[in-house]
Design a protein around this motif. Structure first.
Motif, PDB file in Angstrom:
ATOM      1  N   ILE A 154      35.612 -30.956 -72.259  1.00  0.00           N
ATOM      2  CA  ILE A 154      36.084 -32.184 -71.626  1.00  0.00           C
ATOM      3  C   ILE A 154      36.586 -33.148 -72.695  1.00  0.00           C
ATOM      4  CG2 ILE A 154      35.424 -34.192 -70.240  1.00  0.00           C
ATOM      5  CD1 ILE A 154      33.435 -32.483 -68.797  1.00  0.00           C
ATOM      6  N   ARG A 155      37.713 -33.765 -72.433  1.00  0.00           N
ATOM      7  CA  ARG A 155      38.288 -34.716 -73.379  1.00  0.00           C
ATOM      8  C   ARG A 155      37.462 -36.001 -73.398  1.00  0.00           C
ATOM      9  NH1 ARG A 155      44.723 -35.993 -73.894  1.00  0.00           N
ATOM     10  NH2 ARG A 155      44.616 -37.372 -75.726  1.00  0.00           N
ATOM     11  N   ASP A 156      37.289 -36.531 -74.583  1.00  0.00           N
ATOM     12  CA  ASP A 156      36.521 -37.757 -74.766  1.00  0.00           C
ATOM     13  C   ASP A 156      37.406 -38.966 -74.465  1.00  0.00           C
ATOM     14  OD1 ASP A 156      34.788 -39.734 -75.438  1.00  0.00           O
ATOM     15  OD2 ASP A 156      34.684 -39.278 -77.571  1.00  0.00           O
ATOM     16  N   GLY A 157      37.482 -39.295 -73.176  1.00  0.00           N
ATOM     17  CA  GLY A 157      38.294 -40.426 -72.748  1.00  0.00           C
ATOM     18  C   GLY A 157      39.739 -40.269 -73.163  1.00  0.00           C
ATOM     19  N   ASP A 158      40.244 -41.280 -73.860  1.00  0.00           N
ATOM     20  CA  ASP A 158      41.627 -41.245 -74.314  1.00  0.00           C
ATOM     21  C   ASP A 158      41.730 -40.786 -75.766  1.00  0.00           C
ATOM     22  OD1 ASP A 158      44.288 -41.567 -73.594  1.00  0.00           O
ATOM     23  OD2 ASP A 158      44.427 -43.526 -74.558  1.00  0.00           O
ATOM     24  N   ASN A 159      40.583 -40.421 -76.343  1.00  0.00           N
ATOM     25  CA  ASN A 159      40.563 -39.951 -77.732  1.00  0.00           C
ATOM     26  C   ASN A 159      41.033 -38.514 -77.826  1.00  0.00           C
ATOM     27  OD1 ASN A 159      39.439 -42.417 -78.609  1.00  0.00           O
ATOM     28  ND2 ASN A 159      37.390 -41.706 -78.016  1.00  0.00           N
ATOM     29  N   ASP A 160      41.584 -38.154 -78.976  1.00  0.00           N
ATOM     30  CA  ASP A 160      42.032 -36.774 -79.190  1.00  0.00           C
ATOM     31  C   ASP A 160      40.862 -35.934 -79.664  1.00  0.00           C
ATOM     32  OD1 ASP A 160      44.640 -37.156 -78.412  1.00  0.00           O
ATOM     33  OD2 ASP A 160      45.303 -37.767 -80.405  1.00  0.00           O
ATOM     34  N   LEU A 161      39.903 -35.753 -78.773  1.00  0.00           N
ATOM     35  CA  LEU A 161      38.696 -35.001 -79.109  1.00  0.00           C
ATOM     36  C   LEU A 161      38.190 -34.284 -77.865  1.00  0.00           C
ATOM     37  CD1 LEU A 161      36.471 -34.368 -81.235  1.00  0.00           C
ATOM     38  CD2 LEU A 161      35.230 -36.349 -80.316  1.00  0.00           C
ATOM     39  N   LEU A 162      37.861 -33.005 -78.036  1.00  0.00           N
ATOM     40  CA  LEU A 162      37.300 -32.216 -76.949  1.00  0.00           C
ATOM     41  C   LEU A 162      35.818 -31.994 -77.215  1.00  0.00           C
ATOM     42  CD1 LEU A 162      40.065 -29.514 -76.405  1.00  0.00           C
ATOM     43  CD2 LEU A 162      39.463 -31.354 -74.823  1.00  0.00           C
ATOM     44  N   ASN A 163      34.981 -32.373 -76.244  1.00  0.00           N
ATOM     45  CA  ASN A 163      33.543 -32.190 -76.348  1.00  0.00           C
ATOM     46  C   ASN A 163      33.104 -31.013 -75.489  1.00  0.00           C
ATOM     47  OD1 ASN A 163      32.806 -34.476 -78.028  1.00  0.00           O
ATOM     48  ND2 ASN A 163      33.423 -35.744 -76.285  1.00  0.00           N
TER      49      ASN A 163
ATOM     50  N   ILE B  18      45.995 -34.255 -65.441  1.00  0.00           N
ATOM     51  CA  ILE B  18      46.332 -35.309 -64.483  1.00  0.00           C
ATOM     52  C   ILE B  18      47.673 -35.852 -64.951  1.00  0.00           C
ATOM     53  CG2 ILE B  18      45.733 -37.561 -63.562  1.00  0.00           C
ATOM     54  CD1 ILE B  18      42.829 -36.908 -63.908  1.00  0.00           C
ATOM     55  N   GLY B  19      48.724 -35.449 -64.257  1.00  0.00           N
ATOM     56  CA  GLY B  19      50.071 -35.749 -64.739  1.00  0.00           C
ATOM     57  C   GLY B  19      50.276 -35.007 -66.049  1.00  0.00           C
ATOM     58  N   PRO B  20      50.753 -35.708 -67.095  1.00  0.00           N
ATOM     59  CA  PRO B  20      50.954 -35.035 -68.385  1.00  0.00           C
ATOM     60  C   PRO B  20      49.706 -35.046 -69.270  1.00  0.00           C
ATOM     61  CG  PRO B  20      51.851 -37.243 -68.487  1.00  0.00           C
ATOM     62  CD  PRO B  20      51.329 -37.071 -67.080  1.00  0.00           C
ATOM     63  N   LYS B  21      48.646 -35.731 -68.832  1.00  0.00           N
ATOM     64  CA  LYS B  21      47.461 -35.923 -69.669  1.00  0.00           C
ATOM     65  C   LYS B  21      46.472 -34.770 -69.510  1.00  0.00           C
ATOM     66  CE  LYS B  21      43.584 -39.093 -70.466  1.00  0.00           C
ATOM     67  NZ  LYS B  21      43.800 -39.199 -71.909  1.00  0.00           N
ATOM     68  N   VAL B  22      46.051 -34.201 -70.645  1.00  0.00           N
ATOM     69  CA  VAL B  22      45.028 -33.166 -70.653  1.00  0.00           C
ATOM     70  C   VAL B  22      43.663 -33.852 -70.575  1.00  0.00           C
ATOM     71  CG1 VAL B  22      43.969 -31.276 -71.945  1.00  0.00           C
ATOM     72  CG2 VAL B  22      46.454 -31.607 -72.032  1.00  0.00           C
ATOM     73  N   VAL B  23      42.917 -33.606 -69.497  1.00  0.00           N
ATOM     74  CA  VAL B  23      41.597 -34.225 -69.346  1.00  0.00           C
ATOM     75  C   VAL B  23      40.471 -33.244 -69.641  1.00  0.00           C
ATOM     76  CG1 VAL B  23      42.398 -35.934 -67.689  1.00  0.00           C
ATOM     77  CG2 VAL B  23      41.581 -33.718 -66.872  1.00  0.00           C
ATOM     78  N   ALA B  24      40.798 -31.947 -69.630  1.00  0.00           N
ATOM     79  CA  ALA B  24      39.791 -30.932 -69.931  1.00  0.00           C
ATOM     80  C   ALA B  24      40.508 -29.627 -70.267  1.00  0.00           C
ATOM     81  CB  ALA B  24      38.844 -30.735 -68.751  1.00  0.00           C
TER      82      ALA B  24
END
Length: 345
Positions: free
Chosen positions: A177-186, A260-266
């Motif tokens: 899962i992406r950490d909010g709007d940060n470029d980090l996957l947890n 969600i749209g162009p944003k990777v959320v997970a």
């Protein structure tokens, strides 16, 4: 003016080459046959013409070879020097013609069998393709249903992962899962494992590994926004988890973004016990599924402003992680599962 369609050639290049061989062979055999006296026949040699037609897998050449052999065998009666009773010559020539047509019949039957076998293989491939397309359609329908239910986020995602594992036959699935709007996957605690003991090392390594864009399999997906495949993670230089343990139990892996749209959320990742070549068709299907699963997150974040939305993502990750950790404590699993559903809505 519409151009007229080009006519297909009567013979393919391969068949044309065999036709030339048939003509040359017929000429040679005819010349040799004419050198023998009337009572001697080498008409059986004309079966070569039939066999050449069979090698070309062309019924026309088989029949043409048999007809040419028959005509040339009969011609030998008139061009050969007298040397035996005429009835002996007739019997020999008749036997030669019989052999020629016997071979022709068997050759035609064999070519027909090969054509039917080829047609059967085509139908089997068409059936397999139809079955595959039907399976893909069913997969998309099942994911679409899950994406539009009101089930808790974790439950919906686990259901989707289980369905994809059943579809691919791959035994390992996990969600980053992406950490909010940060470029980090947890790493999340959302897993599908066919054998928890066998893949325990890989699970432990994954649970402590985070990724930035471009790093590892999930990081590649985060950076590109596209599905990615690794043939063998143990031999891939950009798969950090393989370097953290001597045997992680997995080989091939693929992952795709949840958008969600162009944003990777997970990022959802899957692994096999065997090395496998990339399957472009499967990756295309998974990218579509990534958009469908995005509805789960989108529905959960509906009505939130941007700042609230990002905070909600972080809170969601924390809650999912907490659930899995606390479920290990005896006697609280049911209470926590009920509470998380209420807390996320």
């Amino acid at each position: 003016m519409t151009p007229l369609p080009e006519k297909e050639p009567m013979f393919s290049k391969s068949s044309l080459a065999y036709l030339i061989l048939i003509v040359l062979s017929a000429a040679v055999i005819s010349i040799v046959d004419g050198m023998f006296p009337l009572g001697v026949s080498i008409g059986e040699a004309y079966t070569i013409l039939v066999l050449l037609g069979f090698m070309a897998k062309d019924k026309r050449l088989i029949l043409g070879g048999a007809i040419a052999g028959t005509i040339l065998t009969l011609e030998g009666i008139f061009v050969s020097d007298p040397g035996a009773a005429f009835w002996i010559a007739e019997v020999n020539r008749a036997l030669s013609i019989f052999v020629i047509w016997l071979v022709a019949v068997f050759a035609l039957a064999q070519v027909r069998f090969l054509e039917e076998q080829k047609e059967s293989e085509k139908m089997k491939r068409a059936y397999d393709l139809l079955k595959q397309e039907t399976s893909v359609l069913k997969l998309n329908q099942e994911i679409a249903v899950i994406s539009n239910t009101n089930d808790p986020v974790e439950d919906a995602l686990k259901q989707a992962m289980k369905i994809i594992c059943d579809f691919t036959g791959w035994p390992v699935a996990h969600l980053y899962i992406r950490d909010g709007d940060n470029d980090l996957l947890n790493p999340s605690k959302i897993w599908i494992l066919k054998d928890w003991i066998k893949f325990e090392t890989f699970r432990q390594v994954t649970d402590t590994t985070k990724f930035v864009p471009g790093e590892g399999l999930p990081g590649r997906v985060l950076a590109s926004g596209k599905a990615a495949w690794i043939k063998n993670v143990t031999k891939d230089p950009n798969f950090p988890r393989a370097r953290l343990a001597s045997e992680i139990g997995v080989k091939a892996g693929f992952a795709f973004p949840i958008l969600i749209g162009p944003k990777v959320v997970a990022v959802m990742e899957f692994f096999s016990e065997e090395a496998m070549e990339p399957d472009a068709r499967l990756l295309d299907v998974m990218e579509i599924i990534g958009y469908l699963l995005g509805r789960i997150f989108e529905r959960d974040h509906a009505g939130l402003k941007k700042g609230e939305y990002e905070e909600h993502l972080r809170r969601l990750y924390g809650r999912i992680k907490a659930v899995r950790e606390q479920e290990n404590e005896e006697g609280v699993a049911t209470r926590i599962a009920d509470g998380i559903h209420d807390g996320l809505h």
